[in-house]
Design an enzyme around this catalytic site. Structure first.
Site, mmCIF file in Angstrom:
data_model
loop_
_atom_site.group_PDB
_atom_site.id
_atom_site.type_symbol
_atom_site.label_atom_id
_atom_site.label_comp_id
_atom_site.label_asym_id
_atom_site.label_seq_id
_atom_site.Cartn_x
_atom_site.Cartn_y
_atom_site.Cartn_z
ATOM 1 N N ALA A 253 4.558 4.105 2.799
ATOM 2 C CA ALA A 253 4.083 2.873 2.161
ATOM 3 C C ALA A 253 4.276 1.734 3.149
ATOM 4 O O ALA A 253 4.961 1.891 4.165
ATOM 5 C CB ALA A 253 4.855 2.608 0.875
ATOM 6 N N LYS A 254 3.661 0.615 2.890
ATOM 7 C CA LYS A 254 3.891 -0.569 3.730
ATOM 8 C C LYS A 254 3.491 -1.796 2.945
ATOM 9 O O LYS A 254 2.623 -1.729 2.071
ATOM 10 C CB LYS A 254 3.038 -0.492 5.002
ATOM 11 C CG LYS A 254 3.536 -1.375 6.134
ATOM 12 C CD LYS A 254 4.618 -0.671 6.923
ATOM 13 C CE LYS A 254 5.088 -1.448 8.125
ATOM 14 N NZ LYS A 254 5.870 -0.589 9.015
ATOM 15 N N GLY A 255 4.124 -2.907 3.265
ATOM 16 C CA GLY A 255 3.773 -4.165 2.608
ATOM 17 C C GLY A 255 3.610 -5.255 3.636
ATOM 18 O O GLY A 255 4.022 -5.114 4.794
ATOM 19 N N VAL B 187 0.860 -1.188 0.000
ATOM 20 C CA VAL B 187 0.000 0.000 0.000
ATOM 21 C C VAL B 187 0.897 1.239 0.000
ATOM 22 O O VAL B 187 1.798 1.357 0.827
ATOM 23 C CB VAL B 187 -0.929 0.027 1.243
ATOM 24 C CG1 VAL B 187 -1.777 1.295 1.250
ATOM 25 C CG2 VAL B 187 -1.820 -1.201 1.280
#
Ligand code: GLU
Length: 429
Positions: free
Chosen positions: A118-120, A73
């Site tokens: 962001a992050k995953g 995201v």
């Protein structure tokens, strides 16, 4: 002129959404009154820029095929490329990754790094898988998100259950697909591969630095201070070591194996060795065990939740008696718990500043990779400490100016920076 946003949110973005994303939206609503004219852009913060959900199939060691769900995201890139870790955990959800990506936008801006957020994540219990399976998962996930990451687009890093080896596989997979070695696509890499000295300890070191700033403001001497820490991994373990070296008493540590307590202070170096050989704090010599409620009820000067989000809720907030709470984890305190604890006069140093040491040294790593010129560990620690102190004092000044909590102040500083960039960039097309 028409308003630059519509008020109709898709259901998964709704603020009544329970869980981490709903909590993040409540935090944004609290800062809206302090944003002046920039508040007309606030909708930007309530919608991630891009959400990617990928299927990650791999062959297991036993020959069968398993599918996992992966996410990346990108919450915001107004101030620079997306930045944020990738977590491997059996409970990872889209709501969690969305909230974590938004907290990365706020964190980068609160410390004034030229990044967005962001992050995953992949919903997987890494403890159930071999190294070879984790490598295949990592490589396939990286290929699936390849088009949206890159040194100028979005730069992943380690988070819960990911590490330098996983970053090396991500960097290698990205580079093979690109046809050229691209070290700057991820941070938190091993030092032999363009990683930065001091990156592993950076988050814990940052926690220690801001805790010292908060202690100084509250007239607490770190020497002799009583400290309890939830989590003894990269963040909690490093912070414990630094507090111990400074003469504080780390009286209790709570990890996934249990809780250890010693009223005179734990022997931190011995505890580190015990964890290395047994995998957790349970059973360490010279310690007593405590129940979970007894841990949260301990009278301390500094309490550091450094594990996962949602640990301090309205169910245990009443128990907590600490002068300073430093959020080493992302999102450990729910807004209701935050209100209960703040009402007792406890100072809460919010996650978006308290644990920003990791992404700050990630920034140094990214800069070093671009220039292919590497700094000494001393330079890195020195610059990290200076940036953490500056972020703390900027936040603290805004808190005093508006009479708000440190968390709201950090959000005011960060959201103003993000929306200022948003405004001057303007809308495209
Ligand atoms: N995962 C860490 C965090 O939550 C570090 C992110 C990064 O270095 O990009 O801040």
């Amino acid at each position: 002129m028409a308003e630059p946003h519509s008020h109709t949110l898709p259901s998964y973005l709704d603020s009544s959404h329970p869980g981490p994303w709903g909590i993040y939206l409540q935090q944004v609503d609290r800062v809206a009154p302090y944003l002046g004219n920039l508040s007309r852009w606030i909708e930007t913060l309530k919608r991630p820029k891009r959400i990617l959900i990928v299927d990650v199939p791999i062959q297991l060691d036993n020959g069968t095929v398993a599918h996992f769900e992966g996410y990346r995201v990108q919450h915001n890139n107004s101030r620079g490329p997306g930045k944020g870790g990738v977590r491997y955990h059996q409970d990872v959800t889209l709501s969690e990754v969305m909230a974590l990506s938004a907290w990365m936008s706020v964190k980068s801006a609160a410390v004034n790094l030229p990044f967005g957020g962001a992050k995953g994540g992949i919903r997987i219990d890494p403890r159930q898988h071999s190294m070879a399976e984790i490598e295949r998962i990592t490589r396939r996930y990286t290929s699936e998100i390849h088009d949206i990451i890159g040194p100028n687009k979005d730069i992943p890093a380690p988070d819960v259950n990911t590490n330098g080896q996983i970053m090396a596989w991500m960097m290698d997979t990205y580079s093979m697909n690109e046809g050229g070695t691209t070290t700057g696509v991820v941070t938190g890499k091993p030092v032999s591969l363009g990683g930065s000295l001091g990156r592993i300890e950076a988050t814990g070191r940052g926690v220690y630095v801001v805790a010292c700033e908060a202690a100084r403001e509250s007239g607490i001497d770190i020497k002799g201070a009583r400290i309890a820490i939830q989590g003894f991994g990269n963040v909690g373990g490093t912070a414990a070591r630094l507090f111990n070296e400074a003469g504080a008493h780390v009286v209790a540590v709570y990890d996934h194996t249990g809780i250890v307590y010693n009223s005179r202070g734990l022997n931190v170096p011995a505890l580190v060795e015990h964890v290395k050989s047994t995998g957790g704090v349970a059973g360490a010599a010279d310690t007593e065990t405590l129940s979970v409620n007894d841990f949260w009820s301990l009278k301390t000067d500094i309490l550091i939740p450094a594990a996962l989000e949602g640990q301090i809720t309205r169910d245990n907030a009443d128990l907590i008696h600490t002068r300073i709470l430093v959020e080493g984890a992302n999102g450990p305190t729910t807004p209701e718990a935050d209100d209960i604890i703040s009402a007792k006069g406890t100072i809460i140093v919010p996650d978006v500043v308290a644990n920003a040491g990791g992404v700050t040294v990630s920034y140094f790593e990214w800069v070093q990779d671009f220039s292919s010129f590497f700094w000494t560990e001393q330079e890195i620690n020195h610059r990290l400490e200076a940036m953490m102190r500056a972020a703390y004092s900027g936040m603290s000044a805004v808190a005093r100016q508006h009479g708000v909590s440190l968390r709201t102040a950090a959000f005011i500083v960060a959201c103003s920076r993000i929306l200022e960039a948003r405004q001057v960039r303007g809308l495209y097309p």
